[in-house]
Design an enzyme around this catalytic site. Sequence first.
Site, short mmCIF file in Angstrom:
data_model
loop_
_atom_site.label_atom_id
_atom_site.label_comp_id
_atom_site.label_asym_id
_atom_site.label_seq_id
_atom_site.Cartn_x
_atom_site.Cartn_y
_atom_site.Cartn_z
N GLN A 168 0.91 -1.05 0.05
CA GLN A 168 -0.01 -0.04 -0.20
C GLN A 168 0.97 1.20 0.06
OE1 GLN A 168 -3.14 0.68 -0.45
NE2 GLN A 168 -2.85 2.61 -0.16
N TYR A 172 -8.13 0.06 3.62
CA TYR A 172 -9.00 1.03 2.85
C TYR A 172 -10.10 0.31 2.06
CZ TYR A 172 -5.13 4.32 3.35
OH TYR A 172 -3.98 4.84 3.85
N GLY A 173 -11.30 0.89 1.87
CA GLY A 173 -12.31 0.41 1.14
C GLY A 173 -11.65 0.04 -0.44
N GLY A 174 -10.73 0.65 -0.89
CA GLY A 174 -10.22 0.30 -2.18
C GLY A 174 -9.06 1.15 -2.53
N MET A 175 -8.29 0.52 -3.36
CA MET A 175 -6.74 1.37 -3.77
C MET A 175 -6.91 1.18 -5.30
SD MET A 175 -4.44 3.29 -2.84
CE MET A 175 -3.71 4.15 -4.37
N GLU A 176 -6.82 2.33 -6.08
CA GLU A 176 -7.04 2.57 -7.30
C GLU A 176 -5.94 2.15 -8.30
OE1 GLU A 176 -5.98 6.59 -5.88
OE2 GLU A 176 -7.45 4.89 -5.22
N HIS A 219 -16.29 4.08 -7.66
CA HIS A 219 -15.19 5.18 -7.20
C HIS A 219 -13.75 4.75 -7.55
CE1 HIS A 219 -13.61 8.10 -4.40
NE2 HIS A 219 -12.64 7.42 -4.43
N GLU A 220 -13.26 3.66 -7.70
CA GLU A 220 -12.25 3.17 -7.91
C GLU A 220 -11.90 3.25 -9.45
OE1 GLU A 220 -10.33 3.10 -5.54
OE2 GLU A 220 -11.90 2.95 -4.06
N HIS A 229 -11.43 6.59 -10.56
CA HIS A 229 -9.77 7.14 -10.45
C HIS A 229 -9.04 6.75 -11.77
CE1 HIS A 229 -8.93 8.63 -6.64
NE2 HIS A 229 -9.59 7.68 -5.88
N GLU A 275 -9.31 13.05 -5.38
CA GLU A 275 -10.63 12.60 -4.83
C GLU A 275 -11.97 13.26 -4.96
OE1 GLU A 275 -10.62 9.76 -3.79
OE2 GLU A 275 -8.40 9.10 -3.19
N ASP A 323 -0.62 11.09 5.61
CA ASP A 323 -1.53 10.13 6.24
C ASP A 323 -2.46 10.68 7.41
OD1 ASP A 323 -1.16 8.20 4.66
OD2 ASP A 323 0.27 7.08 5.87
N TYR A 336 -12.34 14.64 -0.42
CA TYR A 336 -13.31 13.75 -1.22
C TYR A 336 -14.73 14.47 -1.28
CZ TYR A 336 -10.62 9.61 -0.14
OH TYR A 336 -9.73 8.45 -0.03
N ARG A 364 -10.24 -2.31 7.90
CA ARG A 364 -10.47 -1.04 7.05
C ARG A 364 -10.49 0.17 8.12
NH1 ARG A 364 -15.87 -0.60 3.27
NH2 ARG A 364 -15.45 1.54 2.17
N MET A 365 -9.77 0.99 7.77
CA MET A 365 -9.71 2.48 8.73
C MET A 365 -11.24 3.17 8.94
SD MET A 365 -5.80 3.93 8.62
CE MET A 365 -5.90 4.28 6.75
N LYS A 366 -11.96 3.22 7.75
CA LYS A 366 -13.37 3.62 7.88
C LYS A 366 -13.96 3.32 9.10
CE LYS A 366 -17.32 4.53 5.41
NZ LYS A 366 -18.17 4.17 3.72
#
Length: 616
Positions: free
Chosen positions: A136, A268-272, A296-297, A300, A319, A376, A384, A568-570
């Site tokens: 990541q 994360y939810g996703g990484m593009e 979303h991804e 990107h 974002e 970070d 966003y 997932r940090m969210k």
Amino acid sequence: MTKIDPNTLANIDDVTTEHLHLDLKVDFEKQRLIGSVLLTLKTLTEQVQEVVLDTNHLIINGVYDGEDSEKSLQYKFDEEDSKFGRALHITLPGSLSANQIVKVLVKYETTKECGALQWLEPSQTVGKKHPYLFTQCEAIHARSLVPCQDSPGVKITYSANIDTPAPLRALMSALRINEEPEIVGDSRIYKFEQKTTMPSYLIALVVGELEGREIGPRSTVWSEPAMIEKCAWEFVDTEEFIKTGEELLTPYEWGRYDLLVLPASFPYGGMENPCLTFVTPTLLAGDRSLVDVVAHEIAHSWMGNLVTTKSWENFWLNEGWTMFIERKIIGRMHGEPTRQFSAQMGVKALEADIDFFGQKDPLTCLCPRLRGVDPDDAFSSVPYEKGFNLLYYLEQHLGGASVFEPYMKAYVQHFAGKALCTQEWKDFLYAYMEKTHGQEKVDLLNQVDWNGWLHTPGMPPVENKFDQSLTHACTHLAKKWDEHREVPFEASPKDIENFTADQKVFFLEKVLETKPLPHNAIEAMDKAYTLTKVQNAEIRFKWQMVCLKTEYQPIYPEVAKFVVEQGRMKYTRPLYRALYKCPSGSQLARDTFIKNKSFYHPICSRLVEKDLGLVN
């Protein structure tokens, strides 16, 4: 002169990277990558005598002339910066004039302190048989994967040879050159190439027991074998997302759009990552209710990957634009009320993060100053959602979609393959509107409170109005619970039987906005709606936050279970913070984290430690 990117130690104003080639061996036993990187560099100014690269916790085993690997080059490190790593100064062969190409070979290896890498033991995977590695690199962790100019404004192509132990497979954010690996003894060598320019934070690598399923003409979903059928079913609509993005913008440039469903610790939810979007397994709701994250991804692919911010201070260009395009795609596929509803959910997320940071915190500016700040630590929904709201406001202000959508396409065409800052974005907006619509639109742009939108902390200077058709029932039900907080009404499953998953989340968000409900109301709500047993991660998260707000102790075991099922940090960070805030839950929060610290990705672990007061 002030450097455009304050978060890199590299001399990006003097020299730029055009291509890098990785030759790496994956060593699971020692948890390291060992090998080399060959950098192809171009000088930008006169009398360039050195290249300065970003590194972080890397061991350098030698630096050589890229054209003659027997000829070593002098190098030295600066003192370590706790946030940005160590600058690696490499003396070039002679003083170079502008526009010269030079190649540098760096032999190196990673260490266990490298923040870009998470090494998983077999026990931390679904299959339990083989180890697993994933990277990541966003925001500034590519420098702990490879010595490089780790700035989003430096756009490169790259290639790689990855030597993995059998029977594991390697995948990267690039196209596979060899479908079947070269087999050398117990090793498998996978080869990759990325021909479209991209920033260093999009370099991505995964190694593990992986299986793929075709889900479209240009898409494969990858995961551990035990999950593959579930993943293939969940993400079957991926091609429709891509086609809708192409209709709105320009043809998809990256060749493949594959998805990788990672182990649960992915933060994360996703990484593009180009050609291989990483997504969290928390999207596997079993009913496709959470797959809009893929929109979303995919957005990107244009906003961020193709058209890229020059620095993390302009992160909203990635974002905010991506949220705007994501919601355009959702609107086209599911109807305009769904887009409007998503926007209102975003406003709630923005309000929560601004409350967390503080209304006057400069990090809540759309264009924050990040000199001396780790990006970070600035991460939030501000770029966003504040970014989305600016673009939505401009669309309405300038005359609607008929004016704005052609501009979107022209914006991508103009900046494709480039990096830009907010001033360049604004200059192009003015120039486009004047050229296509004349002075009338320029006059409208001059009415915009640019300082309020871009450089003022807190909520946006304009409150956008959104369609309320999908929120009305949610708001009404939340109000009913608030009004009957002392003597709960006769609630029943029928109250929410026609709600979508997003509406259930919005209802709980509205409940969160009221004073904490008494425990008997919480019990009645759970009895009627069986929220504690829900497996949809978004609903589960909001319900647990509602319970923690009122220090409802029966939810504590469920919270402790959820924060160690996924990283997932969210979800993980707010739940840990909320549990820690409860006097009766603070010790449980700390104990749960300390016991499971090795499960979390290094980025997540570092931030939760701060949230729980375990480090300064």
